[in-house]
Design a protein around this motif. Structure first.
Motif, PDB file in Angstrom:
ATOM      1  N   ILE A  12      -7.197   0.360   3.693  1.00  0.00           N
ATOM      2  CA  ILE A  12      -5.673   0.332   3.682  1.00  0.00           C
ATOM      3  C   ILE A  12      -5.065  -0.791   3.330  1.00  0.00           C
ATOM      4  CG2 ILE A  12      -3.784   0.815   5.498  1.00  0.00           C
ATOM      5  CD1 ILE A  12      -5.948   2.014   7.397  1.00  0.00           C
ATOM      6  N   GLN A  13      -4.304  -0.803   2.155  1.00  0.00           N
ATOM      7  CA  GLN A  13      -3.594  -1.843   1.714  1.00  0.00           C
ATOM      8  C   GLN A  13      -2.078  -2.183   2.433  1.00  0.00           C
ATOM      9  OE1 GLN A  13      -3.637  -2.907  -2.096  1.00  0.00           O
ATOM     10  NE2 GLN A  13      -5.696  -2.157  -2.182  1.00  0.00           N
ATOM     11  N   PRO A  14      -1.812  -3.264   2.680  1.00  0.00           N
ATOM     12  CA  PRO A  14      -0.368  -3.653   3.276  1.00  0.00           C
ATOM     13  C   PRO A  14       0.689  -2.714   2.718  1.00  0.00           C
ATOM     14  CG  PRO A  14      -1.449  -5.718   2.456  1.00  0.00           C
ATOM     15  CD  PRO A  14      -2.109  -4.673   1.950  1.00  0.00           C
ATOM     16  N   GLU A  15       1.495  -2.211   3.488  1.00  0.00           N
ATOM     17  CA  GLU A  15       2.847  -1.248   2.945  1.00  0.00           C
ATOM     18  C   GLU A  15       3.732  -2.474   2.373  1.00  0.00           C
ATOM     19  OE1 GLU A  15       4.275   1.771   5.686  1.00  0.00           O
ATOM     20  OE2 GLU A  15       2.703   0.958   7.129  1.00  0.00           O
ATOM     21  N   ILE A  16       4.396  -2.342   1.407  1.00  0.00           N
ATOM     22  CA  ILE A  16       5.310  -3.257   0.672  1.00  0.00           C
ATOM     23  C   ILE A  16       6.845  -2.528   0.787  1.00  0.00           C
ATOM     24  CG2 ILE A  16       5.958  -4.777  -1.128  1.00  0.00           C
ATOM     25  CD1 ILE A  16       2.944  -5.037  -1.489  1.00  0.00           C
ATOM     26  N   ALA A  17       7.969  -3.068   1.061  1.00  0.00           N
ATOM     27  CA  ALA A  17       9.083  -2.511   0.577  1.00  0.00           C
ATOM     28  C   ALA A  17       9.920  -3.560   0.049  1.00  0.00           C
ATOM     29  CB  ALA A  17       9.707  -2.068   1.936  1.00  0.00           C
ATOM     30  N   ASP A  18      10.722  -3.147  -0.896  1.00  0.00           N
ATOM     31  CA  ASP A  18      11.667  -4.120  -1.541  1.00  0.00           C
ATOM     32  C   ASP A  18      13.008  -3.388  -1.471  1.00  0.00           C
ATOM     33  OD1 ASP A  18      10.366  -6.205  -3.062  1.00  0.00           O
ATOM     34  OD2 ASP A  18       8.935  -4.481  -3.859  1.00  0.00           O
ATOM     35  N   GLN A  19      14.049  -4.245  -1.176  1.00  0.00           N
ATOM     36  CA  GLN A  19      15.449  -3.345  -0.987  1.00  0.00           C
ATOM     37  C   GLN A  19      16.477  -4.324  -1.520  1.00  0.00           C
ATOM     38  OE1 GLN A  19      18.345  -1.715   2.380  1.00  0.00           O
ATOM     39  NE2 GLN A  19      16.823  -3.061   3.215  1.00  0.00           N
TER      40      GLN A  19
END
Lengths: 273, 777
Positions: B545-552
């Motif tokens: 499982i890879q880290p979840e990433i969000a860009d906003q």
């Protein structure tokens, strides 16, 4: 198995808080899908005649009448090298007379409209259905009767089961699938949670409840457990439904399952039995 | 790597100190702002010094501390805070000055005075966007189900925040999932914020001082979740005099005690509540009902002690439990435990430090009590957390920097049994993780018009041994397995998370803002339900499982009108999500050592437009929030690899909240909500297998449930006050129009015509009246 507890729990909480959840038939706007081939094939150990049914799916908005598919070529070969040819007895119903044998792998081939559809299934070793029992649960003033199956799970093999329930001869809509992941080698009591949400009828005194225990292979377990997960609507609305993973190729729907079948019936008697 | 960054931060910090020291004859006024009656520190109060040549302003931090620096001279010093009387005095800045301020609550005064005491244009001037602060006083008046005022249900009325479903406390922020909200209670992570499967939240409003929700532009001190930060701060307790308050409601009662430990130096607060649905069950004449349980309770406690002007110690904790059981059949328990120890230290008038040591745990147990079927299943997630946070205040900069380290333990499932159970004992290997972060941010008043809040967070996550770690191929089969010893690093991920917010004031009452932030997440929930369930399974980032990433990115326009009576904002955002997790159909999530083989990985995108208008003064207060949004996910194995709407994708969300003070004793309020139905998957076709009508699905979540619409009303009557004793009655009507809102849609064969299929809408709550009596003395 634990998730069924949680869903059952959710229903109990709602009823306990005094929320009589309310139902209403609504109109839904649905895009109909194209009709597809449906194959339902079984090989059973204690039957002399095996059946494969071919039909077509219909659009959601149509009647529950599924057009049979005639004129197909159906053959099952098994891992011992035997070939079983099927004949069309009724429209869309193909039969062949042979008895299913545990540990044998069956390969199905269906030829329809110039397309080949294949599937295989291995019949597991038999597991006996020892007995049925009834538990009564009372919560928030409501009584529910729960039928449990008892069987001895063999320790040396991985086992999967599907249970089918009939109440007074009418098949209930709840789908039960279980495996021995947590119960391997034990005397197992498996409670088949059932509620009126499924069939609008509680199990009451005097009802005859018949259970079929099917010992199924691993792909068929995935198939049934996917359907079972979808039919439960606990708090939050349950899982996003999807098509169960069929073991038939070429985008056909349905399944081909070789299984061991055992049946028993219990009559529900008055409380305090 | 981490060390190097801390080193860099230190250099940066020293540089800035030198810069500010080089300015001549500048002095600092600093101190703490408190409520005059209770001694409670006030968070976010506006502090301003002003004279003919210039002015500077700041807001008090989480501990009520402020620090302002300006050239030597005479200044008018003002402190304003919503609901309090403004304090104005003259300060002659000839040396660093310590000025602690006590504000009088404006509650007993005429409304004109209260309005004069409001903060001014803070929402317009601050570079922070995507932030909503909940006024705890509003909570008393907003109608909620069963009359239980609730922080989580109230934030669902804000723009960009969507409810997880009728009556539930689960929420989705700007297209994020329910597990992408960082929920903090006195800095401790609350993993499961719901009671009774989500009908109540774990936050007892009595014990809460301040609630901030960050939907975007998260400052760098926050991290670990993709979509939002809900920062909940408990009350400190009255350090002047002892008091009690409480309430008696239809299904729960609450009581709180607070008072000084040492007058003006230390105080305590303890608050508890319990439901008594099962007491009603016990009272049932049906003897078989007895022995069943259905309740929850929780306790919040906090104490603080100020050693001197420079050192204050805070100790706080939460303990909550849900119990559901059926006599002789099963018992289910779950709950959170948190404990926070904090030390505030004021190094000097410009440097404020807080050190926190935090423990938090969520666990559940399911006991099957039937002799033939007995089993006890337990699961837990536990964290130890150390945080050091420093704030440095200079003329134009407020610099915040620090580090955080968290040690996680997840015990996925342990099954124990007795005698001849159907079940076998089972223990799934514990998993350990180490999460580290270092951050620095700077709020910089660039010019009179330009404000900037920028920062950087470096986060790392390491999965630690001991244990056997499998790697799975696309079919979910084990492709390799390695054994690791205790404390060995199995896999480490580094992420740099830039954060940037800026505001440009067009004039005093109008501003434009923009923000960008990246967030990452290493703790993931696998859940069957769309909201939280007590048996939610937690997994950490791993070799699979890879880290979840969000860009906003977000931009917004903020406006105040009529001397701050109206606050208006419009914000628009676009968010990209990577490494999102779904599980396969038929996945076994519980008690499965190979649970990571059951997962699918994909991406997501969300965008929307949010309007918010708030009236903050006068007899009528309240707000209107409207959100237009879209939320989609994409997984190569689902929906033919095309984007599909997430379940919580609702095009329109509207909430109206109005509170009207009829007289000194009566106030009335109303909520109205409208939202598009959830995205759901309806069958496109059907067929028959196994003797059952089976549905055929084509596109995922391509259908819509009917819309939801609800009106809630409430009225509060204050009883005549005596000198010591105050009480009030709250009456509420949830779903006053008794509208049947959709909870779930089921498809089934028609009962009287089995050859046809029908869609059935299930609704939970009709009209629900409730009454609560509240008291304090």
């Amino acid at each position: 198995m634990k998730t069924t507890y949680i869903h059952f729990l959710g229903a109990l909480i709602l009823s306990a808080i005094g929320l009589t959840s309310c139902e209403k038939v609504i109109d839904v706007d649905i895009k109909d899908s194209a009709s597809q081939l449906v194959i339902e094939g079984t090989v059973v150990d204690n039957a002399d005649m095996q059946t494969i049914k071919l039909s077509r799916s219909v659009a959601y908005t149509e009647d529950n009448t599924y057009p049979p598919v005639s004129g197909a070529q159906v053959v099952v070969t098994d891992s011992r090298g035997f070939e079983h040819n099927y004949v069309e007895r009724l429209p869309g119903v193909y039969i062949s007379s042979f008895k299913g044998e545990p540990t044998v792998t069956y390969n199905m081939l269906v030829k329809v409209d110039g397309k080949d559809y294949t599937a295989k299934s291995t019949m597991p070793r038999p597991v006996e259905l020892d007995s049925l029992s009834v538990t009564e649960v009372t919560f928030g003033g409501e009584d529910r009767k729960i039928v449990a199956v008892h069987y001895k799970d063999p320790a040396e093999f991985v086992n999967q089961y599907r249970f089918v329930m009939w109440v007074n001869g009418i098949q209930t809509r709840r789908v039960y699938a279980n495996n021995d992941r947590l119960t391997n080698g034990n005397d197992v009591k498996d409670e088949l949670f059932y509620s009126s949400d499924d069939d609008n009828k509680e199990i009451v005194d005097g009802d005859a409840v018949e259970i079929e225990m099917q010992s199924i292979d691993e792909p068929m377990y995935k198939y049934w457990v996917t359907i079972a997960d979808q039919s439960q609507n606990g708090p939050g609305g349950g899982v996003t439904p999807g098509n169960p993973p069929t073991n038939v190729n070429n985008n056909a729907l349905g399944y081909f399952s070789a299984y061991v079948s055992r049946r028993k019936t219990i009559t529900i008697r008055e409380t305090g039995q | 790597m981490l060390k190097r960054h801390i080193y860099q931060f230190t250099i940066l910090f020293c540089l800035l100190s030198v810069l500010s020291a080089s300015a001549q004859k500048r002095f600092t006024v600093s101190g703490t702002v408190r409520d005059a009656q209770t001694g409670e520190t006030l968070i976010g109060a506006t502090v301003r010094i002003q004279n003919a040549t210039g002015q500077s302003a700041t807001a008090t931090n989480t501990y009520g501390f402020y620090s302002l620096t300006n050239a030597a001279g005479n200044y008018t010093f003002t402190i304003t805070y919503t609901g309090y009387q403004q304090v104005t005095q003259t300060v002659n800045l000839t040396a660093d000055t310590k000025l602690n301020i006590n504000l009088n609550s404006g509650a007993e005064l005429a409304e004109v005075v209260i309005s004069a005491a409001d903060r001014k244009n803070e929402n317009v001037r601050s570079p922070q966007m995507g932030l909503d602060k909940l006024n705890m006083k509003d909570l008393d008046n907003i109608p909620v189900i069963f009359g239980e005022k609730d922080v989580l249900k109230t934030i669902q009325l804000l723009p960009g925040v969507k409810s997880g479903g009728e009556g539930t406390t689960g929420f989705f922020v700007r297209g994020g999932a329910a597990d992408q909200n960082l929920i903090l209670l006195d800095e401790a992570t609350v993993y499961n914020s719901s009671h009774l499967l989500g009908f109540f939240s774990t936050f007892n409003a009595d014990a809460i001082k301040d609630v901030s929700l960050y939907k975007g532009g998260m400052p760098a001190q926050y991290g670990g979740r993709l979509s939002s930060v809900l920062d909940v701060v408990m009350q400190d307790g009255n350090n002047k005099q002892f008091g009690m308050e409480g309430g008696i409601g239809l299904i729960a009662s609450r009581v709180k005690a607070e008072g000084p430990i040492v007058k003006d130096r230390g105080s305590f607060m303890i608050s508890a509540r319990r439901t008594y649905i099962d007491l009603l069950l016990q009272a049932s004449p049906d003897s078989s009902v007895k022995g069943n349980t259905l309740n929850f309770y929780d306790i919040n406690a906090k104490a603080n002690y100020r050693f001197d002007d420079k050192n204050t110690l805070y100790v706080s904790g939460y303990f909550g439990r849900d119990n559901i059981g059926i006599k002789d059949l099963f018992a289910n328990q779950w709950g959170n435990t948190t404990a926070t120890i904090r030390l505030n230290h004021v190094f000097n008038s410009r440097l404020f430090s807080n050190t926190s040591f935090i423990f938090n745990k969520y666990n559940y147990s399911i006991s099957l009590l039937d002799d033939d079927n007995n089993a006890n299943v337990t699961s837990l997630i536990r964290d130890f957390n150390l945080k050091e946070d420093l704030q440095y205040f200079s003329d134009k900069h407020t610099i915040r920097f620090g580090f955080q380290g968290t040690h996680h333990r997840i015990a996925p499932s342990e099954i124990t049994t007795n005698g001849n159970s159907s079940f076998n004992p089972l223990s799934i290997e514990n998993r350990y993780g180490l999460e580290m972060a270092a951050y620095v941010s700077d709020e910089w008043k660039l010019t009179d018009k330009f404000n900037l809040l920028y920062g950087l967070r470096l986060s790392s996550f390491s999965l630690l041994g001991p244990g056997t770690f499998n790697t799975y191929d696309a079919d979910g089969e084990v492709s390799s397995a390695y054994k690791y010893g205790s404390g060995e690093f199995v896999k480490t991920y580094f992420n740099l998370e830039p954060r940037l917010s800026l505001s440009y004031s067009l004039n005093e009452e109008n501003s434009l803002k923009a923000a960008y932030n990246r967030n990452t997440q290493n703790i993931h929930i696998l859940t069957n339900a769309s909201t939280s369930s007590p048996t939610d399974q937690y997994v950490m980032s791993s070799n699979n499982i890879q880290p979840e990433i969000a860009d906003q990115v977000a931009i917004g326009y903020f406006k105040n009108a009529k001397d701050n009576t109206f606050e208006f904002s419009v914000e628009t955002y676009y968010k990209w999500l990577q490494n999102q997790i779904e599980y396969k159909n038929g996945a076994q999530l519980i008690a499965n050592a190979n649970v990571e083989s059951e997962l699918l990985y994909g991406s997501g995108r969300a965008y929307g437009l949010e309007f918010y208008t708030k009236k903050t003064k006068g007899r009528l207060t309240g707000w209107i929030s409207y959100t237009l949004s879209k939320t989609e996910r994409k997984f190569s194995e689902l929906n033919n690899g095309n984007y599909f709407p997430a379940r919580q994708d609702r095009t329109h969300d509207l909430a109206l909240v109005g509170i009207y003070n009829l007289s000194k004793r009566w106030s009335v309020s109303a909520n109205y909500i409208y939202s598009t139905g959830n995205a759901v998957t309806y069958p496109a076709g059907k067929y028959n297998v196994g003797g059952l009508t089976t549905y055929y699905y084509t596109q995922r979540n391509a259908n819509r449930m009917p819309h939801t619409e609800r009106l809630d009303l409430s009225a509060t009557l204050k009883a005549k006050e005596t000198k010591r004793f105050r009480s009030s009655w709250s009456f509420s009507l949830y779903n006053a129009l008794n509208r049947k809102n959709p909870y779930a849609i089921q498809f089934r064969d028609k009962q009287n015509d089995p050859n046809r299929t029908e869609a059935v809408q299930i609704s939970l709550f009709g009209i629900i009246p409730s009454v609560t009596w509240n008291f304090s003395f």
